[in-house]
Write a protein that holds these residues in place. Structure first.
Motif, mmCIF file in Angstrom:
data_model
loop_
_atom_site.group_PDB
_atom_site.id
_atom_site.type_symbol
_atom_site.label_atom_id
_atom_site.label_comp_id
_atom_site.label_asym_id
_atom_site.label_seq_id
_atom_site.Cartn_x
_atom_site.Cartn_y
_atom_site.Cartn_z
ATOM 1 N N ALA A 68 -1.509 190.818 46.311
ATOM 2 C CA ALA A 68 -0.944 189.605 46.901
ATOM 3 C C ALA A 68 -1.378 189.433 48.354
ATOM 4 C CB ALA A 68 0.572 189.637 46.815
ATOM 5 N N TYR A 69 -1.278 190.484 49.131
ATOM 6 C CA TYR A 69 -1.680 190.407 50.536
ATOM 7 C C TYR A 69 -1.932 191.818 51.057
ATOM 8 C CZ TYR A 69 3.195 191.646 51.615
ATOM 9 O OH TYR A 69 4.404 192.271 51.686
ATOM 10 N N LEU A 70 -2.615 191.878 52.194
ATOM 11 C CA LEU A 70 -2.886 193.141 52.873
ATOM 12 C C LEU A 70 -2.070 193.203 54.152
ATOM 13 C CD1 LEU A 70 -6.816 193.058 52.727
ATOM 14 C CD2 LEU A 70 -5.231 193.860 50.955
ATOM 15 N N ASP A 71 -1.523 194.362 54.437
ATOM 16 C CA ASP A 71 -0.796 194.588 55.694
ATOM 17 C C ASP A 71 -1.580 195.622 56.485
ATOM 18 O OD1 ASP A 71 0.899 195.364 57.755
ATOM 19 O OD2 ASP A 71 2.704 195.193 56.537
ATOM 20 N N LEU A 72 -2.113 195.193 57.615
ATOM 21 C CA LEU A 72 -2.907 196.080 58.469
ATOM 22 C C LEU A 72 -2.302 196.100 59.860
ATOM 23 C CD1 LEU A 72 -5.301 197.856 59.170
ATOM 24 C CD2 LEU A 72 -6.735 195.822 59.300
ATOM 25 N N ALA A 73 -1.523 197.157 60.140
ATOM 26 C CA ALA A 73 -0.872 197.301 61.451
ATOM 27 C C ALA A 73 -0.088 196.040 61.801
ATOM 28 C CB ALA A 73 -1.909 197.610 62.531
ATOM 29 N N THR A 74 0.676 195.510 60.855
ATOM 30 C CA THR A 74 1.533 194.314 60.926
ATOM 31 C C THR A 74 0.752 193.006 60.810
ATOM 32 O OG1 THR A 74 1.616 193.869 63.320
ATOM 33 C CG2 THR A 74 3.114 195.578 62.454
ATOM 34 N N PHE A 75 -0.582 193.040 60.796
ATOM 35 C CA PHE A 75 -1.367 191.833 60.564
ATOM 36 C C PHE A 75 -1.430 191.589 59.051
ATOM 37 C CE2 PHE A 75 -3.952 193.014 64.575
ATOM 38 C CZ PHE A 75 -2.967 192.470 65.390
ATOM 39 N N ILE A 76 -1.079 190.383 58.631
ATOM 40 C CA ILE A 76 -1.042 190.042 57.218
ATOM 41 C C ILE A 76 -2.309 189.269 56.849
ATOM 42 C CG2 ILE A 76 0.231 188.852 55.398
ATOM 43 C CD1 ILE A 76 1.650 191.316 56.564
ATOM 44 N N PHE A 77 -3.058 189.808 55.884
ATOM 45 C CA PHE A 77 -4.266 189.165 55.378
ATOM 46 C C PHE A 77 -3.949 188.571 54.002
ATOM 47 C CE2 PHE A 77 -5.772 191.969 58.571
ATOM 48 C CZ PHE A 77 -7.017 191.519 59.003
ATOM 49 N N THR A 78 -4.277 187.295 53.822
ATOM 50 C CA THR A 78 -3.969 186.593 52.579
ATOM 51 C C THR A 78 -5.240 185.989 51.993
ATOM 52 O OG1 THR A 78 -3.417 184.609 53.880
ATOM 53 C CG2 THR A 78 -1.602 186.080 53.271
ATOM 54 N N ARG A 79 -5.193 185.695 50.678
ATOM 55 C CA ARG A 79 -6.377 185.147 50.012
ATOM 56 C C ARG A 79 -6.693 183.735 50.511
ATOM 57 N NH1 ARG A 79 -9.983 188.630 47.834
ATOM 58 N NH2 ARG A 79 -9.094 189.931 46.175
ATOM 59 N N GLY A 120 -13.345 201.220 65.538
ATOM 60 C CA GLY A 120 -12.953 200.100 66.385
ATOM 61 C C GLY A 120 -11.459 199.949 66.560
ATOM 62 N N TYR A 121 -11.012 198.690 66.612
ATOM 63 C CA TYR A 121 -9.619 198.377 66.901
ATOM 64 C C TYR A 121 -8.666 199.005 65.896
ATOM 65 C CZ TYR A 121 -5.568 195.497 68.181
ATOM 66 O OH TYR A 121 -4.324 195.064 68.586
ATOM 67 N N TYR A 122 -9.095 199.092 64.640
ATOM 68 C CA TYR A 122 -8.196 199.567 63.590
ATOM 69 C C TYR A 122 -8.299 201.070 63.337
ATOM 70 C CZ TYR A 122 -7.685 194.582 62.604
ATOM 71 O OH TYR A 122 -7.432 193.246 62.698
ATOM 72 N N ALA A 123 -9.024 201.785 64.155
ATOM 73 C CA ALA A 123 -9.132 203.236 63.973
ATOM 74 C C ALA A 123 -7.744 203.865 64.020
ATOM 75 C CB ALA A 123 -10.027 203.835 65.049
ATOM 76 N N GLY A 124 -7.422 204.635 62.976
ATOM 77 C CA GLY A 124 -6.128 205.310 62.914
ATOM 78 C C GLY A 124 -5.005 204.486 62.315
ATOM 79 N N GLU A 125 -5.237 203.173 62.140
ATOM 80 C CA GLU A 125 -4.203 202.311 61.564
ATOM 81 C C GLU A 125 -4.297 202.328 60.034
ATOM 82 O OE1 GLU A 125 -1.975 201.205 63.424
ATOM 83 O OE2 GLU A 125 -2.855 201.161 65.431
ATOM 84 N N THR A 126 -3.195 201.943 59.404
ATOM 85 C CA THR A 126 -3.120 201.993 57.947
ATOM 86 C C THR A 126 -3.224 200.595 57.347
ATOM 87 O OG1 THR A 126 -1.728 203.965 58.052
ATOM 88 C CG2 THR A 126 -1.730 202.736 55.978
ATOM 89 N N LEU A 127 -4.089 200.463 56.354
ATOM 90 C CA LEU A 127 -4.218 199.243 55.555
ATOM 91 C C LEU A 127 -3.473 199.466 54.243
ATOM 92 C CD1 LEU A 127 -5.599 196.485 54.836
ATOM 93 C CD2 LEU A 127 -7.485 197.841 53.914
ATOM 94 N N THR A 128 -2.502 198.609 53.970
ATOM 95 C CA THR A 128 -1.695 198.735 52.761
ATOM 96 C C THR A 128 -1.841 197.486 51.908
ATOM 97 O OG1 THR A 128 -0.082 200.088 53.959
ATOM 98 C CG2 THR A 128 0.627 199.138 51.858
ATOM 99 N N VAL A 129 -2.060 197.677 50.603
ATOM 100 C CA VAL A 129 -2.144 196.569 49.654
ATOM 101 C C VAL A 129 -0.767 196.350 49.032
ATOM 102 C CG1 VAL A 129 -3.190 195.746 47.521
ATOM 103 C CG2 VAL A 129 -4.563 197.051 49.160
#
Length: 449
Positions: free
Chosen positions: A418-429, A400-409
């Motif tokens: 602490a948080y996830l960085d997925l193609a500049t999108f920040i995921f927080t708890r 889908g949308y994130y195909a080829g993008e990198t998820l970094t912890v």
């Protein structure tokens, strides 16, 4: 399969053979890499065709040539974005990319100049390329789907040059032999069907010619049989052995271009036809040459596929036959889901699982086997993807949308995520965690009524 299922399958091909007036029709259903049913109607000589009787498979040849091209890509010998000139210089369409040739978006003419190649002896690559002047470029490369047999003649030359052998030897050594497709040849060997045209107004036959197509042979030269094409069908479904990685074959099955219309019912990937039939998304290829029709299709989701052959120029809906056999098999005997079993979780993965938020939107992060992750919106709708590990704390998006993008912890000093960085999108708890680098910052006053 169950006797009831087998009767319905046999009736489907018997009806097609009789109403389409085919001299013979042979077919099989493949599930989980094995033939689970086969049947035939009509005659080859004095007896019914069997699973080793050869038929010409026409354009299914293209898919097999495409697999060699993808092997070259995986080995680093070419890039799909390479212009043709980099590997086969001197043509009038040298700016066309390898991917465009594979997906029939090169804009090249559909047929080679001169006499119709399917009924005429073929010439050399030098002769073919000399006739492919600028006038044979019918569309801007990449503009639209335009099926091009010439494009696959060109890919055969590409394979020959990069392998230092003929396209046929490369196909035989790298695809056919490893897959055990020993009855797949460039000319008929042993028991084979004769190709016929059936008179439209009388029940009489006319033998069709079967020439060596020369430089156009990679577009449709090969002959095969039920047993061999069943192996190829399983390959397209992802049972690739050591020939290609399943990821590469999945890439070949991705839609590169679609047919005209508001919604796509047929499309093309990298050497594979893609169709939507009976609510299923099928991959494979059809083939036609004078006197022959063939089809190989599989539903990767259920791992049920079908092959079908007929020795007639027209009159048989060969794709419909194969698609219907798949539908019958799955309707009458739906495959059971694999049993769930507990599996070990990669070290450190469990602490990443659970609830995360992109802004105010909650997501669930689940651990999958082999260190993979699955990120899905909590309400089930929206951007979702699976991720496979790259290295410590980095995963690659697959869907889908994130195909080829990198998820970094990203972690705090004690190692806690602490948080996830997925193609500049920040995921927080928690939604908009002020301790995380949320783009644009977080209002100091926080949440309010």
């Amino acid at each position: 399969m169950l006797p009831t299922t087998e009767l319905v399958l046999l009736r489907r091909i018997a009806t097609e053979q009789a109403t389409g007036r085919a001299p013979s029709l042979a077919a099989a259903v493949v599930r989980d890499g094995e033939i689970v049913w086969s049947g035939a109607r009509g005659y080859v000589g004095d007896t019914a065709p069997d699973r080793t009787t050869q038929y010409r498979i026409g354009s299914i040849t293209k898919s097999i040539v495409a697999a060699v091209v993808m092997r070259l890509r995986d080995e680093g010998k070419l890039d799909l974005g390479d212009p043709l000139d980099k590997h086969v210089p001197g043509t009038s369409f040298g700016g066309t990319t390898i991917a465009q040739l594979l997906s029939h978006t090169s804009g090249l003419t559909s047929e080679s100049p001169g006499a119709w190649w399917e009924r005429s002896p073929g010439g050399s690559w030098t002769e073919l390329s000399a006739g492919l002047t600028a006038e044979e470029i019918k569309h801007r490369p990449g503009r639209r789907f335009h099926y091009s047999n010439v494009g696959y003649g060109t890919l055969g030359e590409l394979v020959a040059r990069l392998r230092g052998t003929t396209w046929l030897d490369a196909v035989r050594d790298e695809i056919l032999t490893p897959l055990g497709m020993n009855r797949t040849t460039d000319r008929p060997e042993g028991r084979h069907a004769t190709g016929y045209a059936v008179h439209p107004f009388a029940d009489v036959l006319l033998p069709e010619p079967a020439h060596d197509a020369g430089a156009m042979a990679p577009a449709g030269q090969l002959w095969s049989c039920v047993d061999d094409l069943a192996r190829w069908t399983a390959f397209v479904g992802g049972r690739t052995g050591d020939v290609l990685s399943p990821d590469t074959v999945a890439e070949m099955r991705e839609v590169a271009t679609i047919d005209d219309g508001d919604t796509w019912n047929a499309g093309y990937g990298l050497g594979l036809q893609l169709v939507r039939v009976n609510g299923k998304r099928l991959a494979g290829h059809t083939g036609s040459m004078p006197g022959f029709l063939a089809c190989s299709l599989i539903d990767p989701a259920t791992q049920t596929g079908a092959v079908a052959f007929a020795n007639t120029t027209s009159g048989i809906g060969i794709l419909s036959v194969a698609a219907d056999l798949i539908a019958i098999a799955d309707d009458y005997e739906p495959p059971l889901p694999a049993e769930w079993r507990p599996a070990p979780v990669a070290e450190g993965l469990l602490e990443l699982t659970g609830l995360w938020h992109w802004g105010p939107t909650p997501y669930h992060l689940r651990a999958l086997p082999d260190g993979w992750l699955d990120l899905t919106p909590a309400n089930g709708a929206g951007r979702a993807s699976r991720f496979r590990p790259l290295d410590e704390d980095r995963w690659l998006g697959l869907d889908g949308y994130y195909a080829g993008e990198t998820l970094t912890v990203h972690r705090v000093s004690d190692g806690t995520p602490a948080y996830l960085d997925l193609a500049t999108f920040i995921f927080t708890r928690t939604p908009y965690d002020p301790a995380a680098p949320v783009p644009g910052g977080v209002d100091e006053s926080g949440w309010r009524a």
